[in-house]
Design a protein around this motif. Structure first.
Motif, PDB file in Angstrom:
ATOM      1  N   LEU A  78      40.500  38.630  35.303  1.00 59.72           N
ATOM      2  CA  LEU A  78      39.342  39.472  35.598  1.00 59.72           C
ATOM      3  C   LEU A  78      38.157  38.639  36.069  1.00 59.72           C
ATOM      4  O   LEU A  78      37.391  39.066  36.941  1.00 59.72           O
ATOM      5  CB  LEU A  78      38.956  40.287  34.360  1.00 59.72           C
ATOM      6  CG  LEU A  78      39.942  41.381  33.939  1.00 59.72           C
ATOM      7  CD1 LEU A  78      39.499  42.042  32.628  1.00 59.72           C
ATOM      8  CD2 LEU A  78      40.080  42.442  35.023  1.00 59.72           C
ATOM      9  N   VAL A  79      37.989  37.444  35.501  1.00 54.65           N
ATOM     10  CA  VAL A  79      36.892  36.563  35.942  1.00 54.65           C
ATOM     11  C   VAL A  79      37.052  36.222  37.416  1.00 54.65           C
ATOM     12  O   VAL A  79      36.112  36.386  38.213  1.00 54.65           O
ATOM     13  CB  VAL A  79      36.857  35.271  35.089  1.00 54.65           C
ATOM     14  CG1 VAL A  79      35.945  34.229  35.747  1.00 54.65           C
ATOM     15  CG2 VAL A  79      36.368  35.563  33.683  1.00 54.65           C
ATOM     16  N   ILE A 162      46.719  45.850  34.834  1.00 50.68           N
ATOM     17  CA  ILE A 162      45.517  45.009  34.809  1.00 50.68           C
ATOM     18  C   ILE A 162      44.827  44.993  36.169  1.00 50.68           C
ATOM     19  O   ILE A 162      43.597  44.892  36.255  1.00 50.68           O
ATOM     20  CB  ILE A 162      45.870  43.574  34.349  1.00 50.68           C
ATOM     21  CG1 ILE A 162      44.616  42.750  34.101  1.00 50.68           C
ATOM     22  CG2 ILE A 162      46.797  42.895  35.348  1.00 50.68           C
ATOM     23  CD1 ILE A 162      43.783  43.220  32.964  1.00 50.68           C
ATOM     24  N   TRP A 163      45.617  45.141  37.259  1.00 50.43           N
ATOM     25  CA  TRP A 163      45.019  45.198  38.594  1.00 50.43           C
ATOM     26  C   TRP A 163      44.154  46.446  38.757  1.00 50.43           C
ATOM     27  O   TRP A 163      43.182  46.430  39.517  1.00 50.43           O
ATOM     28  CB  TRP A 163      46.108  45.181  39.662  1.00 50.43           C
ATOM     29  CG  TRP A 163      46.752  43.841  39.851  1.00 50.43           C
ATOM     30  CD1 TRP A 163      47.793  43.326  39.142  1.00 50.43           C
ATOM     31  CD2 TRP A 163      46.379  42.839  40.801  1.00 50.43           C
ATOM     32  NE1 TRP A 163      48.111  42.066  39.595  1.00 50.43           N
ATOM     33  CE2 TRP A 163      47.262  41.743  40.620  1.00 50.43           C
ATOM     34  CE3 TRP A 163      45.405  42.765  41.787  1.00 50.43           C
ATOM     35  CZ2 TRP A 163      47.184  40.582  41.382  1.00 50.43           C
ATOM     36  CZ3 TRP A 163      45.327  41.610  42.568  1.00 50.43           C
ATOM     37  CH2 TRP A 163      46.210  40.549  42.356  1.00 50.43           C
ATOM     38  N   MET A 164      44.506  47.524  38.062  1.00 49.35           N
ATOM     39  CA  MET A 164      43.759  48.768  38.168  1.00 49.35           C
ATOM     40  C   MET A 164      42.387  48.683  37.499  1.00 49.35           C
ATOM     41  O   MET A 164      41.525  49.538  37.723  1.00 49.35           O
ATOM     42  CB  MET A 164      44.549  49.923  37.538  1.00 49.35           C
ATOM     43  CG  MET A 164      45.875  50.240  38.232  1.00 49.35           C
ATOM     44  SD  MET A 164      45.635  50.816  39.936  1.00 49.35           S
ATOM     45  CE  MET A 164      46.049  49.338  40.871  1.00 49.35           C
ATOM     46  N   LEU A 165      42.193  47.661  36.669  1.00 47.37           N
ATOM     47  CA  LEU A 165      40.893  47.483  36.013  1.00 47.37           C
ATOM     48  C   LEU A 165      39.898  46.727  36.898  1.00 47.37           C
ATOM     49  O   LEU A 165      38.698  46.726  36.613  1.00 47.37           O
ATOM     50  CB  LEU A 165      41.065  46.741  34.684  1.00 47.37           C
ATOM     51  CG  LEU A 165      41.928  47.439  33.632  1.00 47.37           C
ATOM     52  CD1 LEU A 165      42.005  46.581  32.378  1.00 47.37           C
ATOM     53  CD2 LEU A 165      41.363  48.819  33.297  1.00 47.37           C
ATOM     54  N   PRO A 167      39.014  47.330  40.269  1.00 44.37           N
ATOM     55  CA  PRO A 167      38.077  48.168  41.033  1.00 44.37           C
ATOM     56  C   PRO A 167      36.881  48.683  40.232  1.00 44.37           C
ATOM     57  O   PRO A 167      35.738  48.557  40.705  1.00 44.37           O
ATOM     58  CB  PRO A 167      38.964  49.315  41.543  1.00 44.37           C
ATOM     59  CG  PRO A 167      40.322  48.710  41.638  1.00 44.37           C
ATOM     60  CD  PRO A 167      40.418  47.766  40.477  1.00 44.37           C
ATOM     61  N   PRO A 168      37.073  49.239  39.019  1.00 44.99           N
ATOM     62  CA  PRO A 168      35.883  49.705  38.290  1.00 44.99           C
ATOM     63  C   PRO A 168      34.947  48.585  37.876  1.00 44.99           C
ATOM     64  O   PRO A 168      33.715  48.754  37.911  1.00 44.99           O
ATOM     65  CB  PRO A 168      36.465  50.424  37.056  1.00 44.99           C
ATOM     66  CG  PRO A 168      37.859  49.960  36.934  1.00 44.99           C
ATOM     67  CD  PRO A 168      38.311  49.650  38.324  1.00 44.99           C
ATOM     68  N   THR A 169      35.494  47.432  37.480  1.00 44.03           N
ATOM     69  CA  THR A 169      34.626  46.334  37.058  1.00 44.03           C
ATOM     70  C   THR A 169      33.872  45.724  38.242  1.00 44.03           C
ATOM     71  O   THR A 169      32.712  45.325  38.111  1.00 44.03           O
ATOM     72  CB  THR A 169      35.440  45.248  36.336  1.00 44.03           C
ATOM     73  OG1 THR A 169      36.542  44.830  37.162  1.00 44.03           O
ATOM     74  CG2 THR A 169      36.000  45.779  35.028  1.00 44.03           C
ATOM     75  N   GLN A 251      45.502  43.672  27.358  1.00 44.07           N
ATOM     76  CA  GLN A 251      44.675  43.116  26.298  1.00 44.07           C
ATOM     77  C   GLN A 251      43.797  41.995  26.850  1.00 44.07           C
ATOM     78  O   GLN A 251      44.257  41.155  27.617  1.00 44.07           O
ATOM     79  CB  GLN A 251      45.539  42.558  25.170  1.00 44.07           C
ATOM     80  CG  GLN A 251      46.221  43.593  24.306  1.00 44.07           C
ATOM     81  CD  GLN A 251      45.296  44.181  23.244  1.00 44.07           C
ATOM     82  OE1 GLN A 251      44.082  44.053  23.319  1.00 44.07           O
ATOM     83  NE2 GLN A 251      45.895  44.864  22.274  1.00 44.07           N
ATOM     84  N   VAL A 252      42.521  42.012  26.457  1.00 38.40           N
ATOM     85  CA  VAL A 252      41.642  40.869  26.656  1.00 38.40           C
ATOM     86  C   VAL A 252      41.243  40.378  25.272  1.00 38.40           C
ATOM     87  O   VAL A 252      41.513  41.038  24.268  1.00 38.40           O
ATOM     88  CB  VAL A 252      40.404  41.238  27.503  1.00 38.40           C
ATOM     89  CG1 VAL A 252      40.804  41.565  28.926  1.00 38.40           C
ATOM     90  CG2 VAL A 252      39.627  42.395  26.879  1.00 38.40           C
TER      91      VAL A 252
END
Length: 300
Positions: A78-79, A162-165, A167-169, A251-252
């Motif tokens: 994500l970073v 996890i790739w789907m998270l 766009p919103p972030t 999970q993060v």
């Protein structure tokens, strides 16, 4: 005598600002860190008075926990995704709204900044609706191009949920960093662009040779801020949208800490995850600062 008195008054004046800030910093930062380190040495549910001292066993268990390694990988995924996505789009919008002046530039600045006004919870709920397999906007949009109704479960694949998270972030952070870059670009003298035009430089050369080097300090601060807020604050969007699932694939470290400490009542183990987050954040910050300092020298 007057010189000594004025120096004393100056020191008292400075101390009146520093001491209260330092006290609050110790209460709300240093003390929680030390308390977390203390609790990480115990096997404790967080609910009872009984605490069993286990030393570094919780940290040993961390290194043998596959979910911890999965969470670390997701955090850094994500970073990297947010740094690339946010900085690319924010830079594009900032340049477009400053270098190519048009009447509605102010309106678009406000529109792009709206996601930063919304809470993370609202953003998570909104994107859950977008990804909804039955009534979601994304499947509805894709259905326009096919004969059959599209009903993809976007948040149901262990391999790439996890790739789907991303766009919103990314969407949630563009506006803030766009404003920072707009302020930096507006401080660049127009004479530099005018002189480059006389030398025959096109828009790309102006962007790469003038804009980027002169706003690099703001970009560096933005990259560091994205990194720190992601490692320490990606928990909320993950928990609202997936709760770490399916099968712990999203999970993060923050969500796993919450799950272990406040749902499964392994408070000591959760505290050790918090210490790990702190250590990784410090190491990543130092490493990234050194890397960006090297890049600054190269740009110079």
């Amino acid at each position: 005598m007057n010189s000594g008195s004025s120096k004393l008054q100056r020191n008292i004046f400075i101390a009146s600002f520093i001491i209260p800030t330092f006290v609050f910093y110790c209460i709300f930062t240093v003390y929680p860190v030390l308390q977390g380190l203390y609790y990480s040495m115990f096997d404790w549910s967080g609910m009872s008075q009984h605490k069993e001292f286990v030393g570094f066993r919780n940290f040993k268990d961390l290194f043998h926990d596959p979910i911890v390694w999965k969470a670390i990988g997701n955090d850094y995924f994500l970073v990297v995704g947010k740094v690339i996505g946010i900085m690319t789009i924010a830079t594009f919008f900032a340049v477009a709204l400053t270098r190519f002046r048009f009447k509605l530039a102010g309106f678009f600045r406000s529109i792009f900044f709206i996601p930063n006004i919304l809470s993370v919870v609202v953003i998570g709920v909104l994107w859950n609706f977008i990804y909804n397999p039955q009534i979601g906007f994304l499947n509805g949009f894709l259905s326009l191009f096919t004969k059959d109704t599209v009903s993809i479960t976007w948040l149901g694949f262990t391999s790439h949920t996890i790739w789907m998270l991303l766009p919103p972030t990314i969407w949630a952070g563009i506006g803030f960093y766009m404003i920072l870059l707009i302020a930096a670009i507006q401080n660049i003298p127009d004479s530099l662009y005018e002189a480059s035009e006389l030398e025959g430089a096109n828009q790309w050369h102006q962007f790469s040779k003038i804009t980027i080097p002169l706003v690099w300090e703001q970009m560096k601060v933005s990259i560091l801020n994205i990194m720190m807020t992601t490692l320490n604050g990606s928990f909320v969007i993950v928990w609202i949208m997936t709760q770490g699932g399916p099968d712990n694939s999203t999970q993060v470290m923050g969500s796993y800490l919450y799950q272990m400490a406040f749902q499964q009542y392994h408070f000591g183990y959760g505290a050790s995850i918090g210490v790990l987050i702190l250590v990784l954040s410090l190491i990543t910050t130092v490493a990234l600062q050194r890397l960006l300092r090297h890049e600054t020298v190269e740009l110079g």
